[in-house]
Design a protein around this motif. Sequence first.
Motif, mmCIF file in Angstrom:
data_model
loop_
_atom_site.group_PDB
_atom_site.id
_atom_site.type_symbol
_atom_site.label_atom_id
_atom_site.label_comp_id
_atom_site.label_asym_id
_atom_site.label_seq_id
_atom_site.Cartn_x
_atom_site.Cartn_y
_atom_site.Cartn_z
ATOM 1 N N SER A 10 0.961 -1.019 -0.015
ATOM 2 C CA SER A 10 -0.110 0.131 0.058
ATOM 3 C C SER A 10 0.967 1.338 0.106
ATOM 4 N N LEU A 11 0.988 1.735 -1.181
ATOM 5 C CA LEU A 11 2.182 2.787 -1.366
ATOM 6 C C LEU A 11 1.849 4.257 -0.646
ATOM 7 N N ASN A 12 0.813 4.553 -0.507
ATOM 8 C CA ASN A 12 0.191 6.181 0.226
ATOM 9 C C ASN A 12 -0.934 6.084 0.959
ATOM 10 N N GLY A 13 -1.933 5.146 0.643
ATOM 11 C CA GLY A 13 -3.225 5.295 1.393
ATOM 12 C C GLY A 13 -3.754 6.495 1.553
ATOM 13 N N LEU A 186 -6.984 -11.852 2.104
ATOM 14 C CA LEU A 186 -5.810 -11.118 2.305
ATOM 15 C C LEU A 186 -5.968 -10.541 3.603
ATOM 16 N N LEU A 187 -5.056 -10.562 4.648
ATOM 17 C CA LEU A 187 -5.270 -9.891 6.016
ATOM 18 C C LEU A 187 -4.422 -8.732 6.226
ATOM 19 N N PHE A 188 -4.820 -7.878 6.990
ATOM 20 C CA PHE A 188 -3.749 -6.701 6.907
ATOM 21 C C PHE A 188 -4.451 -5.808 8.139
ATOM 22 N N GLY A 189 -3.275 -5.216 8.965
ATOM 23 C CA GLY A 189 -3.876 -4.102 10.044
ATOM 24 C C GLY A 189 -3.046 -2.814 9.925
ATOM 25 N N ARG A 190 -3.484 -1.979 10.755
ATOM 26 C CA ARG A 190 -2.935 -0.571 10.420
ATOM 27 C C ARG A 190 -2.061 -0.087 11.767
ATOM 28 N N GLU A 191 -1.120 0.552 11.728
ATOM 29 C CA GLU A 191 -0.398 1.316 12.798
ATOM 30 C C GLU A 191 -0.070 0.062 13.807
ATOM 31 N N ALA A 192 -0.314 0.049 15.010
ATOM 32 C CA ALA A 192 0.076 -0.865 15.853
ATOM 33 C C ALA A 192 -0.103 -2.414 15.528
ATOM 34 N N ALA A 208 -0.894 -10.868 2.391
ATOM 35 C CA ALA A 208 -0.725 -9.807 3.484
ATOM 36 C C ALA A 208 -0.349 -8.828 2.903
ATOM 37 N N ARG A 209 -0.502 -7.615 3.726
ATOM 38 C CA ARG A 209 -0.208 -6.341 3.143
ATOM 39 C C ARG A 209 0.648 -5.367 4.136
#
Length: 250
Positions: A10-13, A186-192, A208-209
């Motif tokens: 994810s290059l910029n979100g 596909l699983l992903f999380g943000r920040e922490a 994953a991402r």
Amino acid sequence: MRPGPVLSASLNGARSAADGPAVPMSPADLADSAVAAVAAGAGEVLVHPRTPCGRESLSPRVVGPLLEALRGAGVGVPLAVSVSVGAEPDPAGRLERVRSWTVLPDRAAVHFAEPGAEELARALLGRGVAVDAVVPLGGPAGPDPMARFLAWPVREPGRVRLVAELASADPALVAGLRGLPPVAVLLFGREAAAWPVLRLAARCGTSARTGVGDVLHLPDGRRARSNAELVAAAREAVRKAAAAATAGSR
């Protein structure tokens, strides 16, 4: 047969230039970042197209030149574009934009927590664009986005993928995915949550991402200098987590 796990970048979100120099904004910077991320091991690239002033946009005059810049730079992996309220708040406006695209991405991320997701996904599939159905799990959005996805008839499972955003690396959230239609996950999380969820994805064998669109720091807490650095760290984290899962199953 479902495709094997991939690592998406994810290059910029939803980031802006205020988030630091690691966030690419212009088509040229995004192309450079994509090339480096793929060289580091990314198998897909996700971008949020932006106008020259930095506003997210789904206009064909923004999306087309960005995709052409990425492909012209030699990015040979699938290219995905986020199609969300951040770029166009009106559901009818999002549909109109997608139908007006003259250059098409390989995939598009459709957020099932947002209104009009089902019709938007159908329109994308009708144009030959694969759909990433983004569903938040374990957060304040509750079960409704998942219920909406499950109620949506997946007529082309080979061209639809469930992209589950986990609020935490809770195995119970993943266990609840077992009754899904036969689509890739596909699983992903943000920040922490980003790195724990990535390791959980590796243990579960799903895609994953990573990338500055999701997280700005490396697993050791250092601020990432680029998407490529995050991808390289993610590949190492996936390798270790997968190896540990294999050893534990013996």
